[in-house]
Design a protein around this motif. Structure first.
Motif, short mmCIF file in Angstrom:
data_model
loop_
_atom_site.label_atom_id
_atom_site.label_comp_id
_atom_site.label_asym_id
_atom_site.label_seq_id
_atom_site.Cartn_x
_atom_site.Cartn_y
_atom_site.Cartn_z
N GLN A 145 55.55 -73.16 103.58
CA GLN A 145 56.53 -72.08 103.64
C GLN A 145 57.92 -72.48 103.23
OE1 GLN A 145 55.05 -68.98 103.73
NE2 GLN A 145 56.39 -68.37 105.36
N LYS A 146 58.21 -73.75 103.34
CA LYS A 146 59.60 -74.15 103.10
C LYS A 146 59.78 -75.02 101.87
CE LYS A 146 61.08 -74.08 107.83
NZ LYS A 146 61.26 -74.92 109.01
N ARG A 147 58.68 -75.50 101.31
CA ARG A 147 58.85 -76.45 100.21
C ARG A 147 58.09 -76.01 98.98
NH1 ARG A 147 57.06 -82.00 102.42
NH2 ARG A 147 55.53 -80.77 103.54
N LEU A 148 58.67 -76.31 97.83
CA LEU A 148 58.07 -75.94 96.56
C LEU A 148 57.94 -77.16 95.67
CD1 LEU A 148 60.34 -72.92 95.77
CD2 LEU A 148 58.05 -72.78 96.66
N LEU A 149 56.88 -77.18 94.88
CA LEU A 149 56.78 -78.19 93.84
C LEU A 149 57.41 -77.61 92.59
CD1 LEU A 149 55.67 -80.98 93.11
CD2 LEU A 149 53.65 -79.84 92.24
N VAL A 150 58.35 -78.32 92.05
CA VAL A 150 59.22 -77.74 91.04
C VAL A 150 59.33 -78.69 89.86
CG1 VAL A 150 61.70 -78.16 91.05
CG2 VAL A 150 60.80 -76.05 91.99
N ASP A 151 59.51 -78.13 88.68
CA ASP A 151 59.55 -78.97 87.48
C ASP A 151 60.61 -78.43 86.54
OD1 ASP A 151 56.82 -80.30 85.47
OD2 ASP A 151 58.87 -80.96 85.80
N GLY A 152 61.42 -79.32 85.96
CA GLY A 152 62.46 -78.84 85.06
C GLY A 152 62.55 -79.70 83.83
N PRO A 153 61.52 -79.68 82.97
CA PRO A 153 61.56 -80.56 81.80
C PRO A 153 62.68 -80.20 80.84
CG PRO A 153 59.70 -79.04 81.66
CD PRO A 153 60.28 -78.87 83.00
N LYS B 219 51.24 -84.18 93.09
CA LYS B 219 50.08 -83.31 93.28
C LYS B 219 50.00 -82.94 94.75
CE LYS B 219 45.19 -83.24 92.35
NZ LYS B 219 44.22 -84.11 92.96
N ILE B 220 49.94 -81.67 95.02
CA ILE B 220 49.92 -81.23 96.41
C ILE B 220 48.50 -81.34 96.94
CG2 ILE B 220 50.37 -79.34 97.97
CD1 ILE B 220 52.34 -78.33 95.87
N GLY C 212 65.72 -82.15 82.15
CA GLY C 212 65.54 -83.55 82.52
C GLY C 212 65.30 -83.74 84.00
N LEU C 213 64.78 -82.69 84.66
CA LEU C 213 64.49 -82.80 86.08
C LEU C 213 63.04 -83.21 86.26
CD1 LEU C 213 65.69 -82.05 88.91
CD2 LEU C 213 64.46 -79.94 88.67
N ALA C 214 62.82 -84.30 87.00
CA ALA C 214 61.45 -84.75 87.21
C ALA C 214 60.73 -83.79 88.14
CB ALA C 214 61.46 -86.14 87.81
N ARG C 215 59.42 -83.80 88.05
CA ARG C 215 58.63 -82.95 88.93
C ARG C 215 58.75 -83.44 90.35
NH1 ARG C 215 52.64 -80.68 88.25
NH2 ARG C 215 53.60 -79.46 86.61
N GLN C 216 59.12 -82.55 91.25
CA GLN C 216 59.34 -82.98 92.62
C GLN C 216 59.24 -81.83 93.60
OE1 GLN C 216 63.94 -83.36 93.03
NE2 GLN C 216 63.33 -83.97 90.99
N VAL C 217 59.24 -82.21 94.86
CA VAL C 217 59.20 -81.22 95.92
C VAL C 217 60.62 -80.94 96.38
CG1 VAL C 217 58.40 -80.79 98.26
CG2 VAL C 217 56.91 -81.92 96.64
N ILE C 218 60.95 -79.67 96.47
CA ILE C 218 62.30 -79.30 96.88
C ILE C 218 62.20 -78.28 98.02
CG2 ILE C 218 64.25 -77.88 96.11
CD1 ILE C 218 64.50 -79.31 93.72
#
Lengths: 140, 144
Positions: B43-51, A74-75, B54-60
């Protein structure tokens, strides 16, 4: 002095002056952001010494636990109150960072202070860190 | 939704990073997987999800991603179940396989997995192919 490679960790350290003859000694708790346990303990004594009349020799650490991140997906917007020593005096600051965890925000803060104010980690004290709602942030 | 400009790593694609966009992870542990943008950190990071992968929710970090022009309709910061439902509803995974980005990635992987004999076969096929082309060109040149 702290040497930081990766993200800092948050430790909750509880300590007290040593009790002689069954006296009740006050117990002090601090939240320390440090790269590892040893530095955390060291900083704990550093701050405690400044605030109370206790030294590592006369004291003991009762508990040290690493705090895990609440909701790492959560951001959140974090407001951090910092006190740092510049070349010509000590200043208070309030800075805001947007991150996913407290440790991430504090790590950002240290990097940011070093970049913008040339402040080294040993001269930075994190006084308080709080989650701020987006509407209440100073910098939108 | 907040949009941010992409300091493009692929250069040609001037897509904006916004909520719901499908991205392809180029670098890192999860390279080769696709994910959906759920929120922005900065500006440089995204919260990303790939259910779906099988990609866990994370910051990339943005620079580890290649943004595609496929998009899923989700609200900002929605839960993983919602993302999963939206992805399966719009069949994004299959749509992605049709894109050139995915095909290029596949061919790259196949090429890296070639054995020595396969590389020999590839070389023989290539020379034969090029020879045909060059002889055809020479014929056209002579006749003109």
């Amino acid at each position: 002095m702290k040497f930081k490679c990766a993200e800092l960790k948050e430790y909750e350290i509880v300590g007290r002056p040593l009790a002689k003859n069954d006296e009740k000694m006050p117990v002090y708790k601090m939240t320390i952001f440090a790269p590892d346990e040893i530095v955390a303990k060291s900083r704990f004594w550093y701050f405690l010494r400044q605030l109370k009349k206790v030294r590592k020799v006369n004291g003991e650490i009762l508990r040290q636990t690493e705090m895990s991140n609440t909701s790492p997906t959560k951001i959140k917007n974090f407001g951090i109150w910092v006190r740092y020593d510049s070349r010509s005096g000590s200043h208070n600051m309030y800075r805001e960072y947007r991150d996913v965890s407290r440790t991430g925000a504090v790590t950002q803060c240290y990097r940011d202070m070093a970049a913008r104010h040339r402040a080294r980690p040993h001269s930075i004290q994190i006084m308080k860190i709080e989650t701020v709602k987006a509407a209440d942030t100073k910098r939108p | 939704a907040i949009s941010l400009a992409r300091i493009g790593s692929s250069g040609i694609n001037a897509e904006y990073g916004e909520v719901g966009r499908l991205c392809y992870i180029r670098l890192g542990d999860n390279a080769g997987k696709t994910c959906v943008i759920v929120d922005l950190v900065d500006q440089k990071r995204l919260l990303v999800d790939g259910p779906h992968c099988g990609l866990a929710r994370q910051v990339i970090r943005l620079k580890n991603l290649a943004i595609t022009d496929l998009k899923v309709k989700i609200a900002r910061g929605c839960k993983t179940n919602v993302v999963r439902a939206a992805v399966t509803k719009e069949d994004i995974a299959n749509k992605f396989l049709q894109t050139s980005l995915s095909k290029k990635a596949e061919s790259k992987k196949a090429k890296a997995a070639l054995g020595d004999f396969d590389r020999f076969k590839l070389r023989v096929a290539k020379t034969a192919h090029n020879r045909k082309i060059r002889s055809a060109v020479r014929k056209l040149k002579k006749s003109s």
